[in-house]
Design an enzyme around this catalytic site. Structure first.
Site, PDB file in Angstrom:
ATOM      1  CG  PHE A  47       1.814 -20.642  40.831  1.00 29.66           C
ATOM      2  CD1 PHE A  47       3.084 -20.388  41.318  1.00 29.66           C
ATOM      3  CD2 PHE A  47       1.494 -20.220  39.547  1.00 29.66           C
ATOM      4  CE1 PHE A  47       4.035 -19.724  40.542  1.00 29.66           C
ATOM      5  CE2 PHE A  47       2.428 -19.552  38.761  1.00 29.66           C
ATOM      6  CZ  PHE A  47       3.700 -19.311  39.253  1.00 29.66           C
ATOM      7  CB  SER A 294       7.871 -21.606  32.239  1.00 32.45           C
ATOM      8  OG  SER A 294       8.374 -22.428  33.259  1.00 32.45           O
ATOM      9  CE  LYS A 295       2.921 -24.043  39.425  1.00 37.80           C
ATOM     10  NZ  LYS A 295       1.623 -24.681  39.607  1.00 37.80           N
ATOM     11  NE  ARG A 296       8.873 -27.349  34.756  1.00 36.13           N
ATOM     12  CZ  ARG A 296       9.926 -27.370  33.926  1.00 36.13           C
ATOM     13  NH1 ARG A 296      11.136 -27.483  34.405  1.00 36.13           N
ATOM     14  NH2 ARG A 296       9.760 -27.304  32.615  1.00 36.13           N
TER      15      ARG A 296
END
Ligand code: GLU
Length: 546
Positions: A47, A294-296
């Site tokens: 990522f 946020s990555k999520r």
């Protein structure tokens, strides 16, 4: 205690080089005064966060504005986090955004290897030296023992960690150590801290400014039981041997800075300068509160997002520069045509607290950047995007270069008094121009069916592709007059009730029939590009499908 003997027992490798070997092999760099050696040290997790590019850009600017070196080190020591193909994700993202490395993973260089996995022997040599000097030791504590210690510390509201009286293995006797080794107990190597948490000092962080740091007292792990170093240790050894002058990294590492200060000291290394970078944030919720990108939760946190959407790499870089240095925008307004590289980047002007991400602003910059390209550059940019992400139909757009160049020249306003700024991303641009390749499926007219039909028939009766703009518009006016629309705007404005509408309503009908849109670039040119036959087909189809 015979530390040297212990070092041989704990790290028995026979193929380690003496430290002088490494110090000579990776000699101080021969660079002009003031040249910065910076690095990007991503872990291959698969990522790439927007923050990675943000830090990459800062490092790149610092190195190259000072005549220094930027290198890429892959921090792949954590095999649990390792993901197949992750290094490619790093390399291809950085390549796409044009971060130019001088040395590092993939390209090599004199300070390699640049994959930490390949540097295992170097770390072991330095760890062995620390043991031999009594500054590191073997710890045989099990997971259970460590969590029991943690629990006790939490219960008593004490600082968590392995230190002082809790550092059980710190003072094992020689007999105990050798007995543990003979019993084949697994062990890690810990640093023997000499710090005192009651001692504080001021530390100058290149981004945060002066901060107070408390001395480290933790006996952190430096080599794990598999012999692989922790981040702390690899950071110290690598940034020393690779001769990094300044470490820019995420502010999540600030808490470990005291460990690093002590480690560098114990290893006899000169401490690099540090800049702890704030996270990129976004406004979330109605109260206008900020939170970390946020990555999520946020697709825009991933660098893949910008590639899939087809943001021009220069637009993303330019936008990030506005976040990185507060005076960048002013500079850009003054010198819109200058390449980014000419901006004098300054680490001192980086934000001390979170940079606020604003997609609208990125889009404005994207429009500007795309509108500054030539039609040929735009062709190449769109074509590269379509190759990777476009539909089969979109890939076909590129088969007739001349045709697409005419489309782009018109849609970008190349040669016109003012450039158009209709394009934001490659994805959106290809959608916008799709009507040049495919008739609109169900054009939506504001006028009633009868009017649409009458206008299309009347106008197409007189339509001649050889007409220039003026002749074309005259025919539009004649169509208006014949059908009770005003061809003269003044006349219309003074008595609109006398007309069914005006010439622009008439033109809109033709425009929607040809393109499916009420707003487009010059319609006369669009019709010339489409060709007479196609225009007649579209007019007939629109009139028929009402
Ligand atoms: N591998 C670390 C990370 O990805 C690098 C931190 C640093 O730049 O030192 O967070």
């Amino acid at each position: 205690m015979d530390w040297k003997k212990l070092a041989d027992a704990l790290i028995p490798d026979e193929d380690l080089q003496p430290l002088e070997y490494y110090e000579t092999l990776y000699a101080p760099r021969n660079l002009p005064k003031g040249a910065e050696v910076t690095r990007l040290a991503p872990s291959p997790t698969g990522f790439m966060h927007l923050g990675n590019l943000y830090v990459a850009l800062a490092n790149e600017r610092l190195a190259h504005c000072s005549g220094g070196v930027l290198y890429l080190r892959i921090e792949d020591t954590d095999s649990k986090r390792k993901v197949e193909g992750a290094v490619d994700v790093i390399l291809s993202s950085l390549r796409y955004f044009g971060i130019a490395f001088d040395e590092g993973a993939e390209i090599g260089g004199d300070y390699g290897p640049y994959y930490q996995q390949q540097r295992a022997k170097i770390y072991r040599a330095y760890a062995k030296d620390l043991i031999a000097r009594g500054r590191a030791y073997a710890c045989f504590c099990t997971e259970e023992e460590l969590s029991a210690v943690r629990e006790k510390q939490t219960e008593n509201k004490l600082l968590p960690g392995y230190y002082g009286e809790f550092a059980k293995c710190r003072n094992l006797s020689e007999e105990e150590i050798y007995a543990n080794l003979a019993a084949g107990k697994p062990y890690v190597i810990r640093f023997r801290s000499e710090g005192d948490v009651n001692k504080k000092s001021v530390f100058h962080d290149e981004i945060k400014g002066d901060i107070t740091v408390t001395e480290n007292n933790q006996d952190v792990v430096i080599l794990k039981s598999d012999g692989i170093p922790t981040y702390h240790f690899a950071h110290a050894v690598d940034d020393h041997l690779m001769r990094t002058t300044i470490v820019i990294r995420g502010e999540e590492w600030l808490a470990s800075l005291p460990i690093h200060i002590e480690l560098f000291g114990a290893l006899g290394f000169r401490l690099p300068r540090y800049g702890h970078n704030c996270s990129i944030q976004k406004i979330d919720g109605e109260d206008g509160g900020r939170r970390k990108l946020s990555k999520r939760k946020d697709p825009e946190a991933s660098l893949v997002f910008y590639r899939e959407e087809g943001y021009h790499p220069l637009a993303v870089k330019t936008y990030l520069m506005t976040l990185l240095n507060s005076n960048f925008e002013e500079w850009r307004l003054k010198f819109p045509a200058k390449p980014l590289e000419e901006f004098k980047f300054s680490i001192g002007k980086m934000g001390k607290s979170g940079a606020l991400f604003d997609l609208d602003k990125l889009q404005d910059i994207s429009k500007e950047i795309l509108s500054s390209l030539s039609a040929e550059e735009m062709f190449d940019f769109l074509s590269a995007w379509a190759d990777e992400y476009g539909s089969a139909e979109e890939k076909e757009y590129f088969s007739d270069r001349e045709y697409l160049l005419r489309v782009l020249t018109l849609c970008m306003g190349v040669g016109a008094k003012k450039r158009r700024k209709d394009f934001v991303t490659a994805k959106q641009a290809l959608r916008t121009i799709s009507y040049f390749f495919r008739a609109p499926e169900t054009p939506a007219f504001r006028a009633d069916g009868e009017t649409v039909k009458a206008v299309l028939e009347k106008f197409m009766d007189s339509y001649d592709p050889a007409d220039d703009n003026a002749a074309w518009f005259d025919k539009m006016k004649k169509t208006a007059d014949a059908l009770g629309f005003a061809s003269d705007m003044k006349a219309y404005k003074s008595a609109p009730e006398n007309y069914r509408g005006n010439v622009s309503d008439v033109a809109e009908i033709v425009r929607v029939a040809m393109t499916g849109h009420a707003n487009t670039p010059d319609l006369c040119t669009i019709m010339q590009i489409l060709g007479e036959e196609e225009c007649r087909r579209r007019a007939a189809a629109a009139a028929q499908n009402l």
